[in-house]
Design a protein around this motif. Structure first.
Motif, mmCIF file in Angstrom:
data_model
loop_
_atom_site.group_PDB
_atom_site.id
_atom_site.type_symbol
_atom_site.label_atom_id
_atom_site.label_comp_id
_atom_site.label_asym_id
_atom_site.label_seq_id
_atom_site.Cartn_x
_atom_site.Cartn_y
_atom_site.Cartn_z
ATOM 1 N N ASN A 1 36.585 0.933 91.151
ATOM 2 C CA ASN A 1 36.391 2.087 90.264
ATOM 3 C C ASN A 1 37.652 2.409 89.474
ATOM 4 O O ASN A 1 37.592 2.705 88.289
ATOM 5 C CB ASN A 1 35.968 3.319 91.072
ATOM 6 C CG ASN A 1 34.483 3.306 91.338
ATOM 7 O OD1 ASN A 1 33.717 2.680 90.599
ATOM 8 N ND2 ASN A 1 34.071 3.969 92.402
ATOM 9 N N VAL A 2 38.801 2.337 90.160
ATOM 10 C CA VAL A 2 40.069 2.601 89.468
ATOM 11 C C VAL A 2 40.246 1.579 88.345
ATOM 12 O O VAL A 2 40.612 1.918 87.218
ATOM 13 C CB VAL A 2 41.264 2.490 90.448
ATOM 14 C CG1 VAL A 2 42.580 2.708 89.718
ATOM 15 C CG2 VAL A 2 41.120 3.463 91.606
ATOM 16 N N PHE A 3 39.950 0.325 88.679
ATOM 17 C CA PHE A 3 40.200 -0.745 87.708
ATOM 18 C C PHE A 3 39.219 -0.700 86.539
ATOM 19 O O PHE A 3 39.552 -1.099 85.432
ATOM 20 C CB PHE A 3 40.158 -2.105 88.397
ATOM 21 C CG PHE A 3 41.287 -2.274 89.386
ATOM 22 C CD1 PHE A 3 42.473 -1.598 89.197
ATOM 23 C CD2 PHE A 3 41.157 -3.105 90.481
ATOM 24 C CE1 PHE A 3 43.523 -1.732 90.102
ATOM 25 C CE2 PHE A 3 42.196 -3.246 91.384
ATOM 26 C CZ PHE A 3 43.379 -2.555 91.199
ATOM 27 N N LYS A 4 38.040 -0.208 86.809
ATOM 28 C CA LYS A 4 37.056 -0.065 85.725
ATOM 29 C C LYS A 4 37.653 0.848 84.658
ATOM 30 O O LYS A 4 37.589 0.577 83.466
ATOM 31 C CB LYS A 4 35.759 0.529 86.282
ATOM 32 C CG LYS A 4 34.510 -0.079 85.670
ATOM 33 C CD LYS A 4 33.252 0.580 86.201
ATOM 34 C CE LYS A 4 32.802 0.023 87.529
ATOM 35 N NZ LYS A 4 31.806 0.884 88.198
ATOM 36 N N ASP B 1 48.949 6.568 82.199
ATOM 37 C CA ASP B 1 47.694 5.936 82.643
ATOM 38 C C ASP B 1 47.938 5.114 83.903
ATOM 39 O O ASP B 1 47.167 5.159 84.861
ATOM 40 C CB ASP B 1 47.125 4.991 81.569
ATOM 41 C CG ASP B 1 46.626 5.743 80.351
ATOM 42 O OD1 ASP B 1 46.205 6.895 80.522
ATOM 43 O OD2 ASP B 1 46.656 5.162 79.247
ATOM 44 N N VAL B 2 49.020 4.316 83.864
ATOM 45 C CA VAL B 2 49.334 3.448 84.999
ATOM 46 C C VAL B 2 49.636 4.298 86.226
ATOM 47 O O VAL B 2 49.138 4.047 87.323
ATOM 48 C CB VAL B 2 50.538 2.523 84.678
ATOM 49 C CG1 VAL B 2 50.965 1.755 85.920
ATOM 50 C CG2 VAL B 2 50.171 1.559 83.561
ATOM 51 N N LYS B 3 50.433 5.322 86.014
ATOM 52 C CA LYS B 3 50.796 6.179 87.159
ATOM 53 C C LYS B 3 49.566 6.826 87.772
ATOM 54 O O LYS B 3 49.431 6.905 88.999
ATOM 55 C CB LYS B 3 51.797 7.258 86.718
ATOM 56 C CG LYS B 3 53.204 6.711 86.627
ATOM 57 C CD LYS B 3 54.216 7.819 86.449
ATOM 58 C CE LYS B 3 55.614 7.225 86.470
ATOM 59 N NZ LYS B 3 56.570 8.044 85.722
ATOM 60 N N ALA B 4 48.663 7.294 86.913
ATOM 61 C CA ALA B 4 47.445 7.954 87.416
ATOM 62 C C ALA B 4 46.598 6.954 88.200
ATOM 63 O O ALA B 4 46.085 7.272 89.279
ATOM 64 C CB ALA B 4 46.650 8.524 86.252
ATOM 65 N N VAL C 1 45.060 4.271 93.604
ATOM 66 C CA VAL C 1 45.203 3.088 94.462
ATOM 67 C C VAL C 1 45.869 3.497 95.772
ATOM 68 O O VAL C 1 45.441 3.104 96.863
ATOM 69 C CB VAL C 1 46.035 1.980 93.748
ATOM 70 C CG1 VAL C 1 46.417 0.869 94.724
ATOM 71 C CG2 VAL C 1 45.268 1.409 92.561
ATOM 72 N N LYS C 2 46.897 4.318 95.639
ATOM 73 C CA LYS C 2 47.633 4.781 96.823
ATOM 74 C C LYS C 2 46.700 5.515 97.791
ATOM 75 O O LYS C 2 46.689 5.235 98.991
ATOM 76 C CB LYS C 2 48.756 5.710 96.361
ATOM 77 C CG LYS C 2 49.664 6.192 97.451
ATOM 78 C CD LYS C 2 50.782 7.032 96.849
ATOM 79 C CE LYS C 2 51.667 7.594 97.924
ATOM 80 N NZ LYS C 2 52.766 8.393 97.363
ATOM 81 N N LEU C 3 45.893 6.419 97.238
ATOM 82 C CA LEU C 3 44.961 7.177 98.086
ATOM 83 C C LEU C 3 43.965 6.252 98.774
ATOM 84 O O LEU C 3 43.683 6.393 99.965
ATOM 85 C CB LEU C 3 44.189 8.190 97.236
ATOM 86 C CG LEU C 3 44.928 9.485 96.919
ATOM 87 C CD1 LEU C 3 44.076 10.369 96.012
ATOM 88 C CD2 LEU C 3 45.265 10.233 98.209
ATOM 89 N N PHE D 1 54.339 -0.761 98.191
ATOM 90 C CA PHE D 1 53.370 -1.495 97.366
ATOM 91 C C PHE D 1 53.238 -0.831 96.001
ATOM 92 O O PHE D 1 53.395 -1.461 94.957
ATOM 93 C CB PHE D 1 52.022 -1.517 98.101
ATOM 94 C CG PHE D 1 50.930 -2.232 97.373
ATOM 95 C CD1 PHE D 1 50.786 -3.607 97.479
ATOM 96 C CD2 PHE D 1 50.026 -1.539 96.575
ATOM 97 C CE1 PHE D 1 49.769 -4.267 96.823
ATOM 98 C CE2 PHE D 1 49.013 -2.193 95.901
ATOM 99 C CZ PHE D 1 48.882 -3.568 96.027
ATOM 100 N N VAL D 2 52.995 0.470 96.021
ATOM 101 C CA VAL D 2 52.769 1.200 94.769
ATOM 102 C C VAL D 2 54.032 1.203 93.911
ATOM 103 O O VAL D 2 53.970 1.026 92.695
ATOM 104 C CB VAL D 2 52.285 2.641 95.075
ATOM 105 C CG1 VAL D 2 52.256 3.491 93.820
ATOM 106 C CG2 VAL D 2 50.901 2.595 95.719
#
Ligand code: GDP
Length: 297
Positions: A12-15, A27-30, A35-37, A52-53
């Motif tokens: 979903n994030v990647f979509k 955008d990347v940070k958001a 991803v972190k969550l 990782f993040v």
């Protein structure tokens, strides 16, 4: 199936990223926050997630990625590559001694992790490779474990060496190795006793085997369903007796994935195989790249 929830969240994030023509640093940070969550919810070790993040963010923001033709896809590729790295990059084989030399493999783990089943599964893998493995019943506390190994050995068409419960594991292992030398078994797999929790007696027993027997590979079997507990167990075993690799069982269940994504990074030890079911054929070599693809979809 393992990782379903994590996979869905990451996809979903990647979509969202894919659908944008250009990406800003925000955008990347958001996206990475999401991803972190998702990783934390999948029970990945907190420090591992943080690193990782951070690494993904540095790579994504610090390069020309944001101005590139396909920024969304590039960020996804960075995440993929980092995930592969997290799990050890390369597929790791169990190192066997050359030629006719005997390789002694000691299987360790907590009770219920799947050690005895995995021991028989592993014997099947060696048999497929043309080896003649010998399984050794060193769990002298549970007669049922000896019986289980015998039954599984028979199913696999692999010889099982047992001396009942009146001898010490060290003596059984020594006798088994002598037996192996006479019978041309070049791989000897010791099924050791597990306990419900890590305790001093268990560690001393394993250390005694290592001191008295030429163990080439110490493998820890852990239950992927136990998440960070599995990672902690791996850390403790490595500290106390030294392990060469890990086999993660029950990856066929609905495990959230935290153990698979943390063990290598936390302990530095490779995941060798993944248990994918109760059947003796349900053992797969662990390929970090394929696992990452499975997670990222
Ligand atoms: P041990 O006490 O560590 O020797 O554990 P066992 O080998 O007796 O396994 C404990 C239980 O886990 C058994 O019911 C096994 O069939 C089951 N088991 C082991 N590996 C797997 C696996 O990869 N997937 C699933 N679903 N069950 C497994």
């Amino acid at each position: 199936m393992a990782f379903d929830s994590l996979s869905e969240k990451l996809q979903n994030v990647f979509k969202g990223l894919r659908s944008k023509g250009r990406l800003s640093e925000e955008d990347v940070k958001a996206a990475l926050k999401e991803v972190k969550l998702a990783l934390l919810e999948a029970d990945v070790n907190f420090k591992v997630v943080k690193n990782f993040v951070k690494t993904v963010q540095e790579q994504a923001v610090g390069s020309d990625v944001l101005n590139g033709l396909n920024p969304g896809q590039t960020v996804i590729k960075i995440v993929n590559d980092e995930m592969v790295r997290l799990m050890g990059s390369e597929t790791t084989e169990i190192a066997l001694r050359p030629g006719s030399e005997t390789t002694v493999i000691m299987m360790t783990g907590l009770q219920g992790a799947g050690k005895t089943t995995t021991t028989a599964k592993l014997a099947g893998k060696f048999k497929q490779k043309g080896k003649k493995p010998l399984l050794v019943a060193c769990d002298v506390y549970r007669p049922a474990a000896i019986e289980q190994l015998k039954i599984n050995g028979e199913k696999q068409g692999v010889e099982v060496f047992a001396m009942g419960d009146k001898n010490s594991p060290v003596d059984i292992a020594k006798a088994a190795i002598e037996h192996a030398a006479k019978n041309g078994n070049t791989v000897v797999i010791l099924d050791t006793a597990g306990r419900l929790h890590v305790d001093e007696d268990m560690m001393q027993e394993l250390a005694a085997i290592k001191e008295n027997v030429d163990v080439a590979q110490t493998i820890l079997v852990v239950d992927a369903m136990t998440g960070q507990d599995a990672v902690n167990v791996a850390g403790t075993f490595d500290e106390k007796i030294g392990i060469d690799g890990v086999i993660l069982t029950k990856l066929d269940g609905d495990t959230r994935g935290g153990a698979a994504l943390s063990i290598r990074a936390v302990t530095g030890k490779p995941i060798l195989y993944a248990g994918m079911g109760e059947k003796l054929s349900d053992l797969e070599q662990f390929h970090p790249d394929r696992m990452a693809s499975r997670i990222l979809g």
